[in-house]
Design a protein around this motif. Structure first.
Motif, PDB file in Angstrom:
ATOM      1  N   LEU A 284     -98.808  47.784 -87.940  1.00  0.00           N
ATOM      2  CA  LEU A 284     -98.713  48.248 -89.333  1.00  0.00           C
ATOM      3  C   LEU A 284     -97.556  49.226 -89.492  1.00  0.00           C
ATOM      4  N   ALA A 285     -97.426  50.120 -88.515  1.00  0.00           N
ATOM      5  CA  ALA A 285     -96.363  51.119 -88.581  1.00  0.00           C
ATOM      6  C   ALA A 285     -94.985  50.469 -88.481  1.00  0.00           C
ATOM      7  N   ARG A 286     -94.907  49.387 -87.770  1.00  0.00           N
ATOM      8  CA  ARG A 286     -93.622  48.693 -87.669  1.00  0.00           C
ATOM      9  C   ARG A 286     -93.285  47.970 -88.975  1.00  0.00           C
ATOM     10  N   ASP A 287     -94.332  47.515 -89.679  1.00  0.00           N
ATOM     11  CA  ASP A 287     -94.115  46.756 -90.909  1.00  0.00           C
ATOM     12  C   ASP A 287     -93.967  47.635 -92.142  1.00  0.00           C
ATOM     13  N   PRO A 292     -95.757  57.972 -97.594  1.00  0.00           N
ATOM     14  CA  PRO A 292     -97.210  58.153 -97.753  1.00  0.00           C
ATOM     15  C   PRO A 292     -98.023  57.376 -96.722  1.00  0.00           C
ATOM     16  N   PHE A 293     -97.566  56.153 -96.430  1.00  0.00           N
ATOM     17  CA  PHE A 293     -98.280  55.366 -95.428  1.00  0.00           C
ATOM     18  C   PHE A 293     -98.203  56.020 -94.059  1.00  0.00           C
ATOM     19  N   LEU A 294     -97.031  56.482 -93.664  1.00  0.00           N
ATOM     20  CA  LEU A 294     -96.885  57.092 -92.344  1.00  0.00           C
ATOM     21  C   LEU A 294     -97.694  58.377 -92.222  1.00  0.00           C
ATOM     22  N   VAL A 295     -97.818  59.112 -93.315  1.00  0.00           N
ATOM     23  CA  VAL A 295     -98.673  60.309 -93.290  1.00  0.00           C
ATOM     24  C   VAL A 295    -100.115  59.897 -93.003  1.00  0.00           C
ATOM     25  N   THR A 321     -96.023  55.684 -78.848  1.00  0.00           N
ATOM     26  CA  THR A 321     -95.031  56.773 -78.845  1.00  0.00           C
ATOM     27  C   THR A 321     -93.797  56.385 -79.646  1.00  0.00           C
ATOM     28  N   GLU A 322     -93.425  55.142 -79.549  1.00  0.00           N
ATOM     29  CA  GLU A 322     -92.221  54.655 -80.232  1.00  0.00           C
ATOM     30  C   GLU A 322     -92.317  54.838 -81.743  1.00  0.00           C
ATOM     31  N   ILE A 323     -93.492  54.541 -82.322  1.00  0.00           N
ATOM     32  CA  ILE A 323     -93.603  54.638 -83.783  1.00  0.00           C
ATOM     33  C   ILE A 323     -93.639  56.100 -84.227  1.00  0.00           C
ATOM     34  N   LEU A 324     -94.175  56.982 -83.390  1.00  0.00           N
ATOM     35  CA  LEU A 324     -94.184  58.402 -83.737  1.00  0.00           C
ATOM     36  C   LEU A 324     -92.765  58.956 -83.735  1.00  0.00           C
ATOM     37  N   MET A 325     -92.007  58.609 -82.720  1.00  0.00           N
ATOM     38  CA  MET A 325     -90.621  59.075 -82.661  1.00  0.00           C
ATOM     39  C   MET A 325     -89.806  58.500 -83.816  1.00  0.00           C
ATOM     40  N   GLU A 326     -90.047  57.234 -84.134  1.00  0.00           N
ATOM     41  CA  GLU A 326     -89.325  56.600 -85.230  1.00  0.00           C
ATOM     42  C   GLU A 326     -89.636  57.298 -86.553  1.00  0.00           C
ATOM     43  N   ALA A 327     -90.892  57.708 -86.720  1.00  0.00           N
ATOM     44  CA  ALA A 327     -91.283  58.414 -87.951  1.00  0.00           C
ATOM     45  C   ALA A 327     -90.543  59.736 -88.075  1.00  0.00           C
ATOM     46  N   LEU A 328     -90.416  60.454 -86.958  1.00  0.00           N
ATOM     47  CA  LEU A 328     -89.711  61.735 -86.993  1.00  0.00           C
ATOM     48  C   LEU A 328     -88.229  61.558 -87.297  1.00  0.00           C
ATOM     49  N   VAL A 329     -87.631  60.539 -86.709  1.00  0.00           N
ATOM     50  CA  VAL A 329     -86.194  60.319 -86.895  1.00  0.00           C
ATOM     51  C   VAL A 329     -85.889  59.791 -88.292  1.00  0.00           C
ATOM     52  N   ARG A 330     -86.728  58.863 -88.762  1.00  0.00           N
ATOM     53  CA  ARG A 330     -86.462  58.207 -90.043  1.00  0.00           C
ATOM     54  C   ARG A 330     -86.716  59.143 -91.227  1.00  0.00           C
ATOM     55  N   HIS A 331     -87.693  60.036 -91.091  1.00  0.00           N
ATOM     56  CA  HIS A 331     -88.101  60.870 -92.229  1.00  0.00           C
ATOM     57  C   HIS A 331     -87.831  62.349 -91.954  1.00  0.00           C
ATOM     58  N   VAL A 332     -86.604  62.641 -91.637  1.00  0.00           N
ATOM     59  CA  VAL A 332     -86.241  64.027 -91.326  1.00  0.00           C
ATOM     60  C   VAL A 332     -86.362  64.940 -92.542  1.00  0.00           C
TER      61      VAL A 332
END
Length: 833
Positions: A284-287, A292-295, A321-332
């Motif tokens: 789901l996180a990849r799609d 709001p969804f990531l929160v 771990t990959e999706i958590l890191m991606e969330a941090l990088v994408r939504h700075v």
């Protein structure tokens, strides 16, 4: 007036519908029966009902003033309430509600209307109820109560569970959501079978219904988690995750799962063991990558994996771990995403060594460290700091590296924030930086770190964990490995009011743990500082009796730390030993449970204590007390598998090595030097450093010096390790340095490349020792006649002698003497056998 038009309406009906107020009054004056005349169509509506249908409040009021019946109904069985609902006239409904006419019970009629079998009527009524209960409305509180008191909740449940079309149910569910904050509403909902009914609706093909039902369950799971789980909500919610991809639906579903997991290990396990759950979550996180969804997703991860090792490992196992890191990088730029994702990382790492290593290997630590340094928002700094500290785990070396990465300046800035968690992280970080062989105690003082620490002790906030952390940090800032005092820090603590506050905590602390920790820290702050010691004794509330009483406390740790406090005050100080003895003294039996404990931490501390206090333990021979303690410490060096215990034991030996002359001889006699050398190959800096410092003190014993020289000649790498930790406060003996120079002239075996790389050598320490190498030598070092000390160590344990006292950071083993008794080498051998 009785004439009808083509629509079968009379003049009175037209005037009522069009709002011709003057005409209405004239028609009624001419013929009062016109007021209740009905249209000649299929509705058979009165002028009042036509006025309601027009939505004109002014016309309605006029007709009621003229005497129109408020409870009139038309041929479709619709009265004023039903017509308002069908037309969506919320303001007119509110007028009738406020009029509170018993002939027109608005709420009862609305609830009855909600149960209509006709789709149009049920949907219209649901919309009206939704609008009447909107939180933004001026009458929302009253409307909530009136709906509840008239049986609105069971009616809503019945409607949602009925066979009416799915799209009709939405407004009715929204009405329930509007009033669901009330505990009474939730209780009635549950007691009326609402949970079962609504969970079934999660299987609906209408995404709006699924979304709204999930929102209802999200609110209910704060109080009725177990009931929601009991009715099989988890597998049904998981099915939603598998089948629906719309983020507006998934967010409340994830929040519901998050609430279910929160604070309930059984529910966490139930969610985590649902086949394929984490796989679907990660997919789901990849799609979906909107904020709001990531929160919602990261909050769910946070609560599902927190303190649940299997879930932590399962999430990592599907590349979470990959999706958590991606969330941090994408939504700075999204604070909400940053906060929830960092919290999830914190929960993922906490108390899980494998997870900590994995996250660090993936680069999470570096990412968080960059965030910490760039952010100035207290909340994000707090969350990020907590996550970093969780990544460090319980390993002191990792904690030290983490604290070094954060930096002394940032840690001290945290002390000045308004966030208690930052205060704790800061204190803990400064604590590890001030401990160990590479202590940054001086840097912390120069950066003005002592004053804000003491200010936290004076805070009126009741946070025991922070108080204890700060008290311990002040202790480490006062004294280093081998009981070397840091005078400037000790004086700074006193100048900032730390001694006074520690005395207050010792006397009036909230519990015995705070009292005993304060007493122990007082001992360290006063170690080697007569001015501070005199100040403590000049305070009327201070008495060793207070500490001695703690030796009999119920809690093991309190008793153990009380012994440490007494040993610290008594360390190389005959006058304090005498005063402790005069105020009641200590008994050997107090230490026996700890000496025999299976807990190595207890054994280590008690062993050190009985050696230091052996002169004033009346119920056991001094030689026996000392022998038991020294033997236990050396056994721990040999047998322990814990880096923490090995470092502590080496530190205890370092402290003992510059007390009574017979003590180092006894340590050496039972192979203490060899066991310490074995620790120089440790992967732990703390173990390696403490062992090096202990060896530096043992180098002042002639036998010890020869043993050190032999080991270093055989393996020159060991000398490199010693160099690393014996440059400032802990000097190797001149005799050893001279012997080493001679060995280099004679020739040494080469150091393998792989071992050289393990030593972090400073610029002023060459890889190969030069003929002029004098590392570890200070021109002011006072030479000690080791032959004399060795000769003394062979005497009876009752023979008094004059020995060197504790040395500080400015000189190596000064010869200021105090009277002690020694433990002979022969006595130690006898005790061991």
């Amino acid at each position: 007036m009785l004439e009808l038009d083509e629509n079968a309406w009379g003049h009175m009906h037209q005037a009522a519908y069009r709002g011709f107020l003057k005409s209405l009054r004239r028609f009624v004056e001419e013929d009062s029966s016109a007021l209740e005349s009905e249209t000649n169509d299929d509705l058979r509506a009165t002028p009042f009902l036509l006025a309601v249908a027009s939505g004109s409040l002014e016309t309605v009021e006029c007709l009621l003033e003229l005497g129109a019946k408020i409870d009139a109904i038309n041929n479709h069985n619709h009265g004023a309430v039903e017509i308002c609902a069908l037309k969506g006239y919320t303001e007119l409904l509110i007028y009738f509600i406020n009029k509170d006419d018993e002939k027109l019970p608005v709420w009862k009629k609305l609830i009855q209307f909600l149960g209509s079998d006709l789709e149009e009527e049920a949907e219209a009524c649901g919309k009206s109820l939704q609008q009447l209960t909107e939180p933004s409305g001026s009458h929302y509180k009253t409307h909530h109560e009136q709906l509840f008191n008239n049986g609105g909740v069971p009616a809503i449940i019945k409607t949602v569970g009925s066979t009416i079309p799915e799209h009709v149910k939405g407004p009715t569910i929204m009405c329930l959501i509007n009033i669901l904050e009330s505990d009474d509403v939730q209780d009635q909902f549950v007691n009326s079978g609402g949970i079962q009914t609504f969970i079934k609706q999660l299987k609906s093909t209408n995404e709006t219904v699924v979304r709204l039902v999930a929102m209802v369950l999200e609110k209910l799971t704060a109080k009725y988690t177990d009931l929601v789980v009991k009715h099989q909500a988890v597998p049904v919610l998981h099915k939603v995750i598998q089948t629906i991809k719309t983020t507006e639906v998934l967010v409340p579903v994830l929040k519901t799962l998050s609430n279910i997991a929160k604070g309930n290990p059984a529910n966490q396990k139930s969610i985590g063991t649902t086949p394929g759950f984490f796989d679907h979550l990660v997919q789901l996180a990849r799609d979906n990558t909107d904020a709001p969804f990531l929160v919602g997703l990261t909050e769910a991860v946070d609560n599902i994996v927190r303190d649940e090792r299997n879930n932590q490992n399962a999430f990592i196992g599907v590349d979470g771990t990959e999706i958590l890191m991606e969330a941090l990088v994408r939504h700075v730029r999204s604070k909400d995403v940053q906060l929830s994702t960092v919290s999830a990382i914190h929960s993922l790492a906490e108390n899980n060594l494998a997870a900590q290593d994995h996250l660090s290997d993936q680069g999470v630590q570096k990412l968080l460290m960059n965030m910490l340094k760039k952010s100035r928002a207290d909340e994000l700094q707090e969350k990020t700091g907590m996550a970093l500290w969780a990544l460090a785990g319980d390993d002191v070396d990792k904690q030290r590296k983490m604290a070094e990465g954060i930096g002394v300046t940032n840690l001290i800035e945290f002390l000045n924030s308004q966030r208690e968690n930052l205060h704790y992280i800061s204190s803990e970080g400064l604590s590890v930086l001030s401990q160990g062989p590479l202590s940054q105690y001086d840097d912390i003082r120069k950066a003005n770190g002592i004053q804000p620490l003491i200010r936290l002790l004076n805070s009126d906030k009741d946070f025991d964990h922070i108080i204890l952390s700060v008290v311990r940090t002040l202790r480490y800032l006062s004294v280093g490995i081998g009981n070397v005092p840091f005078p400037e820090n000790q004086d700074a603590i006193d100048k900032c009011g730390g001694v006074t506050k520690l005395l207050q905590l010792m006397v009036n602390g909230k519990d015995e743990m705070i009292k005993v920790e304060a007493a122990l820290t007082l001992g360290h702050v006063a170690l080697g500082r007569d001015n501070i010691l005199n100040k403590i004794h000049a305070t009327s509330d201070f008495s060793y009796i207070r500490i001695l009483k703690m030796m009999y406390a119920k809690e093991d740790m309190v008793r153990l730390l009380a012994g440490s406090a007494l040993a610290t005050f008594a360390y190389n100080n005959i006058s304090q030993q005498k005063e402790i003895s005069e105020q009641g003294g200590v008994r050997f039996n107090c230490f026996v449970p700890f000496l025999r404990s299976t807990d190595e931490f207890y054994r280590c501390n008690a062993a050190f204590q009985v050696v230091i206090l052996s002169l004033i333990i009346p119920d056991e021979e001094q030689a026996t007390s000392s022998a038991v303690g020294i033997k236990l410490l050396v056994e721990l060096l040999q047998e322990s598998k814990s880096d923490h215990i090995l470092a502590l034991t080496a530190d205890c030996i370092a402290r003992l090595a510059h007390t009574r002359a017979g003590v180092p001889a006894a340590i050496i006699a039972i192979k203490g030097v060899d066991y310490l050398f074995d620790l120089l190959d440790s992967a732990s800096v703390l173990v390696e450093g403490c062992a090096s410092i202990a060896l530096s003190y043992l180098s002042y014993n002639h036998t010890g010096e020869r043993r050190l020289l032999y080991r270093c000649r055989s393996d020159p790498y060991l000398k490199k390790v010693l160099n690393k930790y014996t440059k400032k406060n802990h000097r190797l003996s001149e005799a050893f340095i001279e012997g080493w120079k001679h060995s280099k002239r004679v020739g040494l075996p080469p150091i393998p490349d792989d071992r050289i790389k393990r030593v972090e050598i400073n610029d002023d320490i060459p890889l190969a020792d030069s003929p002029n190498d004098t590392s570890g030598v200070d021109s002011s070092t006072t030479h000690i006649d080791e032959a004399t000390l060795t000769d003394r160590s062979a005497r009876s344990s009752r023979t008094a002698y004059r020995s060197s006292t504790f040395h500080d950071s400015q000189s190596s083993l000064p010869t200021t003497s105090r009277t002690h008794s020694s433990v002979s080498q022969q006595d130690m051998v006898a005790q061991e056998s």
